[in-house]
Design a protein around this motif. Structure first.
Motif, PDB file in Angstrom:
ATOM      1  N   ASN A 137       8.093  11.072-121.574  1.00 31.91           N
ATOM      2  CA  ASN A 137       8.873  12.144-120.928  1.00 31.91           C
ATOM      3  C   ASN A 137       8.008  13.123-120.140  1.00 31.91           C
ATOM      4  O   ASN A 137       8.386  14.274-119.937  1.00 31.91           O
ATOM      5  CB  ASN A 137       9.727  12.913-121.952  1.00 31.91           C
ATOM      6  CG  ASN A 137      10.854  12.072-122.491  1.00 31.91           C
ATOM      7  OD1 ASN A 137      11.536  11.383-121.735  1.00 31.91           O
ATOM      8  ND2 ASN A 137      11.057  12.106-123.801  1.00 31.91           N
ATOM      9  N   HIS A 138       6.835  12.691-119.722  1.00 33.49           N
ATOM     10  CA  HIS A 138       6.005  13.484-118.820  1.00 33.49           C
ATOM     11  C   HIS A 138       4.966  12.567-118.187  1.00 33.49           C
ATOM     12  O   HIS A 138       4.724  11.466-118.674  1.00 33.49           O
ATOM     13  CB  HIS A 138       5.332  14.663-119.539  1.00 33.49           C
ATOM     14  CG  HIS A 138       4.365  14.253-120.602  1.00 33.49           C
ATOM     15  ND1 HIS A 138       4.669  14.322-121.948  1.00 33.49           N
ATOM     16  CD2 HIS A 138       3.096  13.766-120.547  1.00 33.49           C
ATOM     17  CE1 HIS A 138       3.640  13.911-122.660  1.00 33.49           C
ATOM     18  NE2 HIS A 138       2.672  13.560-121.830  1.00 33.49           N
TER      19      HIS A 138
ATOM     20  N   GLU B  32       7.992   7.274-118.743  1.00 30.89           N
ATOM     21  CA  GLU B  32       9.354   7.352-119.280  1.00 30.89           C
ATOM     22  C   GLU B  32       9.338   7.533-120.796  1.00 30.89           C
ATOM     23  O   GLU B  32      10.080   8.337-121.358  1.00 30.89           O
ATOM     24  CB  GLU B  32      10.113   6.076-118.904  1.00 30.89           C
ATOM     25  CG  GLU B  32      11.512   5.976-119.464  1.00 30.89           C
ATOM     26  CD  GLU B  32      12.515   6.833-118.721  1.00 30.89           C
ATOM     27  OE1 GLU B  32      13.658   6.944-119.211  1.00 30.89           O
ATOM     28  OE2 GLU B  32      12.178   7.387-117.652  1.00 30.89           O
TER      29      GLU B  32
END
Length: 469
Positions: free
Chosen positions: A274-275, A271
């Motif tokens: 973001n990947h 989280e």
């Protein structure tokens, strides 16, 4: 190149260690910095907050922001608790960390209503009590306001030396964020003797972790639960409300299984970045507490079979699933489990990796080039023989290098079982079964990640050993 940073563990997905080839010539801990007078001491107060988090949902390792807003906004009882303790411990310049823009606005409104000049600072600010970050900092310095409520804009990269209080007004679920927020107020300033830290702790899922966050940064104890001054940096204090001690015991009894804890930590890092994290990224950003736990439990150590972990949790792409179902997965697992008492195997594996164009065989010239490139980087040369000087290292002949390459890493790779590595004339090769996947980009990507993770883990262990000695 010399890199200087106060936040080597970052949340923006960039590895500071990788930029500097994992060479750390000097590191100073928070404890040492306080003891040497570089930073001011802190007085940490764990304040019992009876806000009930038990009905809130956790999404990707974090509480749902909307539900947190509904819990905090309009909660007069909690506003009074925060204000009462703000007044109790006293402050002229404070920074409060909130869960959202709406929460920051709410706190600024409530403090202004109680006669404390406050503003909210967040990106694209447009609220009644919001202010531009630079203007807010200037007003705080001049004494025109007394407190800034923010979300994440002050986590790193900003120093307000006159801060005398920081308040944690949301669940703190990451050790990196915890230390970054704590560090905002530790800069020295005229007349500043210490920083007050007010942490409002309720029954949220990871509430007991704050003891480990504090331990990792300032104490040699396995966990912090009291204010025993011999465990702390000079002039620091830690004081938990007695009700929190009972809460921690209750939460510890409900502690999730290690496998669940690892997966929760994976989701948190995913989280934040973001990947999906690589092995190296997960190693860099996961809690040291969780990492040490999984190292002690071989069956739970996802770094020994990361593809299996990703497959289990449906994190692989369709192409990666095909790779997982073949010999490539077993080869990568073999690399993950290669013993690394020394770093000698890494330049040999790098020669095979060949900047993403995987080779089936590597010979003397390729091995020597990769070996010298690796040990010429930074202070890696020290790992060949710690008793020798850099001048001694430069005198080592190519034939001496090749002798060590073949008698140590090549020999042990060929004899490491599974038959993935084979002897070839004046070199070392991969077994014929791997030929069909040698041009598969997933193989190159996985090899690169394993090599980088194992190298980083090795140097991290070496650095910790040097510090302890």
């Amino acid at each position: 190149m010399l890199g200087l940073t106060a936040t080597p563990e970052r949340m923006d997905g960039r590895s500071i260690y990788e930029i500097c080839d994992y060479n750390v010539p000097y590191e100073i801990s928070l404890r040492e910095a306080i003891n040497k007078g570089i930073l001011v001491p802190f007085h940490y107060y764990g304040i019992y907050d009876d806000t009930d988090y038990s009905k809130l949902h956790v999404v990707s390792g974090k509480y749902d922001e909307k539900e947190l807003n509904e819990t905090y906004i309009g909660n007069v009882h909690r506003h009074d608790l925060i204000y009462k303790n703000y007044r109790k411990y006293g402050s002229t310049r404070a920074l409060g960390f909130c869960c959202s823009r709406a929460h920051a606005e709410e706190m600024a409104k409530e403090f202004n209503a109680r006669g404390v000049k406050a503003v909210a600072v967040y990106s694209n600010s447009d609220g009644e009590f919001s202010e531009d970050r630079e203007i807010a900092i200037e007003k705080l310095k001049k004494g025109e306001i007394e407190i800034i409520f923010s979300v994440d804009m002050f986590n790193e990269g900003v120093d307000i030396v006159d801060l005398d209080m920081v308040m944690f007004l949301r669940p703190t679920e990451s050790p990196i964020v915890f230390l970054q927020q704590l560090g905002r107020g530790l800069r020295k300033a005229n007349g500043k003797r210490y920083l007050n830290v007010l942490d409002f702790i309720g029954n949220y899922e990871k509430s007991g972790r704050v003891r480990f966050f504090l331990k990792d940064s300032i104490s040699s104890k396995s966990v912090i639960t009291s204010q025993r001054t011999e465990d702390l940096p000079d002039d620091c204090q830690i004081d938990f409300d007695l009700r929190l001690i009972d809460l921690f015991e209750e939460m510890d009894k409900k502690q999730m299984k290690l496998s669940e804890l690892i997966y929760s930590e994976f989701l948190r890092v995913k989280e934040d970045l973001n990947h999906r994290p690589s092995r190296l990224e997960l190693f860099t950003y996961m809690s040291d507490e969780v990492y040490q736990l999984l190292l002690g439990r071989s069956k739970e150590n996802i770094f020994k079979d990361y593809l299996e972990f990703l497959h289990k949790h449906n994190e692989l792409t369709l192409e990666e699933e095909k790779f997982y179902g073949g010999i490539g997965k077993e080869f990568i697992k073999h690399l993950e489990n290669e013993q690394m008492t020394k770093v000698y195997k890494m330049p040999v594996l790098k020669a095979f990796y060949n900047d993403g164009k995987v080779l089936m065989e590597v010979h003397e010239d390729q091995l020597l080039a990769s070996w010298k490139k690796f040990f010429n980087t930074g202070s890696n040369w020290r790992d060949l023989d710690p008793k020798k000087t850099y001048a001694d290292y430069l005198k080592i002949t190519d034939s001496a290098h090749l002798k060590k390459i073949f008698t140590m890493p090549v020999h042990f790779l060929v004899n490491s079982g599974k038959g993935f590595f084979i002897e070839v004339d004046k070199g070392i090769g991969l077994c014929n079964e791997l030929y069909e996947i040698k041009d598969n980009p997933i193989l190159a990507e996985q090899m690169k990640d394993v090599i980088e993770y194992k190298t980083m883990d090795y140097y991290s262990r070496r650095l910790n050993l040097e510090i302890s000695n």
